[in-house]
Scaffold this motif. Sequence first.
Motif, PDB file in Angstrom:
ATOM      1  N   ARG A 304      62.948  -0.319   4.465  1.00  0.00           N
ATOM      2  CA  ARG A 304      62.539  -0.389   5.870  1.00  0.00           C
ATOM      3  C   ARG A 304      61.426  -1.418   6.056  1.00  0.00           C
ATOM      4  NH1 ARG A 304      61.901   4.379   6.293  1.00  0.00           N
ATOM      5  NH2 ARG A 304      63.905   4.980   7.174  1.00  0.00           N
ATOM      6  N   ALA A 305      60.506  -1.456   5.105  1.00  0.00           N
ATOM      7  CA  ALA A 305      59.423  -2.442   5.209  1.00  0.00           C
ATOM      8  C   ALA A 305      59.968  -3.866   5.125  1.00  0.00           C
ATOM      9  CB  ALA A 305      58.400  -2.195   4.091  1.00  0.00           C
ATOM     10  N   ALA A 306      60.934  -4.094   4.240  1.00  0.00           N
ATOM     11  CA  ALA A 306      61.523  -5.433   4.135  1.00  0.00           C
ATOM     12  C   ALA A 306      62.257  -5.811   5.414  1.00  0.00           C
ATOM     13  CB  ALA A 306      62.481  -5.467   2.945  1.00  0.00           C
ATOM     14  N   ALA A 307      62.959  -4.845   6.030  1.00  0.00           N
ATOM     15  CA  ALA A 307      63.652  -5.127   7.280  1.00  0.00           C
ATOM     16  C   ALA A 307      62.669  -5.471   8.387  1.00  0.00           C
ATOM     17  CB  ALA A 307      64.506  -3.914   7.673  1.00  0.00           C
ATOM     18  N   GLU A 308      61.573  -4.735   8.436  1.00  0.00           N
ATOM     19  CA  GLU A 308      60.566  -5.017   9.461  1.00  0.00           C
ATOM     20  C   GLU A 308      59.927  -6.380   9.231  1.00  0.00           C
ATOM     21  OE1 GLU A 308      57.988  -1.707   9.110  1.00  0.00           O
ATOM     22  OE2 GLU A 308      59.312  -0.327  10.205  1.00  0.00           O
ATOM     23  N   ASN A 309      59.683  -6.747   7.970  1.00  0.00           N
ATOM     24  CA  ASN A 309      59.124  -8.071   7.679  1.00  0.00           C
ATOM     25  C   ASN A 309      60.073  -9.178   8.107  1.00  0.00           C
ATOM     26  OD1 ASN A 309      56.794  -7.008   6.613  1.00  0.00           O
ATOM     27  ND2 ASN A 309      57.551  -7.040   4.482  1.00  0.00           N
ATOM     28  N   GLU A 312      59.810  -9.457  11.870  1.00  0.00           N
ATOM     29  CA  GLU A 312      58.556 -10.111  12.269  1.00  0.00           C
ATOM     30  C   GLU A 312      58.596 -11.602  11.946  1.00  0.00           C
ATOM     31  OE1 GLU A 312      55.574  -7.999  10.212  1.00  0.00           O
ATOM     32  OE2 GLU A 312      55.759  -6.182  11.449  1.00  0.00           O
ATOM     33  N   GLY A 313      59.178 -11.961  10.801  1.00  0.00           N
ATOM     34  CA  GLY A 313      59.291 -13.368  10.438  1.00  0.00           C
ATOM     35  C   GLY A 313      60.187 -14.130  11.378  1.00  0.00           C
ATOM     36  N   THR A 402      71.168 -14.680  13.277  1.00  0.00           N
ATOM     37  CA  THR A 402      72.249 -13.771  12.914  1.00  0.00           C
ATOM     38  C   THR A 402      72.147 -13.334  11.462  1.00  0.00           C
ATOM     39  OG1 THR A 402      73.717 -14.789  14.537  1.00  0.00           O
ATOM     40  CG2 THR A 402      74.756 -13.525  12.780  1.00  0.00           C
ATOM     41  N   VAL A 403      71.845 -14.270  10.585  1.00  0.00           N
ATOM     42  CA  VAL A 403      71.698 -13.925   9.165  1.00  0.00           C
ATOM     43  C   VAL A 403      70.538 -12.954   8.968  1.00  0.00           C
ATOM     44  CG1 VAL A 403      71.144 -14.841   6.879  1.00  0.00           C
ATOM     45  CG2 VAL A 403      72.739 -16.069   8.369  1.00  0.00           C
ATOM     46  N   GLU A 404      69.427 -13.230   9.619  1.00  0.00           N
ATOM     47  CA  GLU A 404      68.273 -12.355   9.482  1.00  0.00           C
ATOM     48  C   GLU A 404      68.557 -10.969  10.046  1.00  0.00           C
ATOM     49  OE1 GLU A 404      65.242 -14.515  11.467  1.00  0.00           O
ATOM     50  OE2 GLU A 404      64.746 -15.761   9.724  1.00  0.00           O
ATOM     51  N   GLN A 405      69.230 -10.942  11.209  1.00  0.00           N
ATOM     52  CA  GLN A 405      69.565  -9.653  11.797  1.00  0.00           C
ATOM     53  C   GLN A 405      70.501  -8.857  10.894  1.00  0.00           C
ATOM     54  OE1 GLN A 405      71.102 -10.844  15.614  1.00  0.00           O
ATOM     55  NE2 GLN A 405      69.244 -10.181  16.659  1.00  0.00           N
TER      56      GLN A 405
END
Length: 472
Positions: A304-309, A312-313, A402-405
């Motif tokens: 979850r922390a990686a997804a939030e980062n 944010e990025g 899209t890739v990040e999402q």
Amino acid sequence: MTLDSAAAPLDIDPLLDDRDTRIIVCCGSGGVGKTTTAAALGVRAAERGRKVVVLTIDPARRLAQSMGIDSLDNTPRRVKGVEGPGELHAMMLDMKRTFDEIVEAHADADRARAILENPFYQSLSAGFAGTQEYMAMEKLGQLRARDAWDLIIVDTPPSRSALDFLDAPKRLGSFLDGKFIRLLMAPAKMGGRAGMKFLNVGMSMMTGTLGKLLGGQFLRDVQTFVTAMDTMFGGFRTRADATYRLLQAPGTAFLVVAAPERDALREAAYFVRRLAAEEMPLAGLVLNRVHGSGAARLSAERARAAAENLEEGRMADRIRGNAGSGATAPDSSSPEASEPHGLHEAVEPPVAAEPASDADQTEKTPDTSAGRETLRTPEDPEDIATDVSVSDTGDADASVTTVEQLTAGLLYLHAERMQVLAREQRTRDRFTALHPEVAVVEVGALPGDVHDLAGLRTIGERLASATSDMDK
């Protein structure tokens, strides 16, 4: 994913291979996979050399469909496609037909016809409370007495009623010893005028009370049925008691089937306690549909922390692409304003102060048919030229977004999966803490339902291989 060390592993293959094991009863709450488990055990036992019959009491048609049989009835049917030296038969309990067979086998032709044609008997045999469980006892006793199979696997009805057939002899005895039945049977036993006088008095009493609710004809049908069945009642009780003792014998093994959910394991705990109270031999617990993960080392919190980062990025990159890194947004007349977001990061513009050589020069070839400009470097082959839309300034940024999402979404899904795994582990741990003596085998969840013999074979393989997987 492994069970708590307090839970002993349940080894399925030795249970199926043991020739002294003659009956396996699968019980558990509804919707946990009892029918599939029973069928998978039957397939695996047959392919390992046993001559097996699977008896389902559940009226669902899943067993017939998965075994490639059009329909199941009260007669065992051979299942084709079994690989191995054994045989597999399957059947579904027909309560009324089993009752009819008992009447035909234990009464002369005239009395049997009178019973079968009796309206009360027809209602009783079609769905009277408790009849299904008692007939299951009768059918199990019949199959065992025939000795045509060396292993009988019983798939019981859902919910706590799955063990009601254990109470069948007691309930039958209470029914036969009840005042109502004794009253109806008394005229036939007394005989003569005394019997007729008693019958008239009894019928008058009942007509005055129950007759208004049920009707006098119904009561007469009941009395006729009880009189005709009088000589058979003792046989019912005797056979039920014999089957009950058979279920307590060492050659029988009960498997409690459950899912790694709180309600299902609560029902499983009830079955374990009940079987212990009845001195029934419990082989262990089959825990179906257990979830796993190939990336179990990545915890839910870290995912979850990686997804939030990532999210944010992406927001920071969008701001940087629109306005620069803390700088004022370029004027609309400047060359930078006409570039797509992020394009300057992928393709460096030529430096005006130093003329570029032909090898470094970037050529722009208009593509009017597509409304696009193709940016192509001379040293690159034409077949790997990169097309970037200049008319739509959001295309490049949209692809990155899209890739990040997608990555963030997958991380969130993994976090949810790890939460499910943790919840299942806690539920299993509570069960094993309460019942450390119960051997357990886990069966991983499949992506879909089982619809054929190959699927049942896969379940059987998972049942057998789960023990070694748990030890790793």
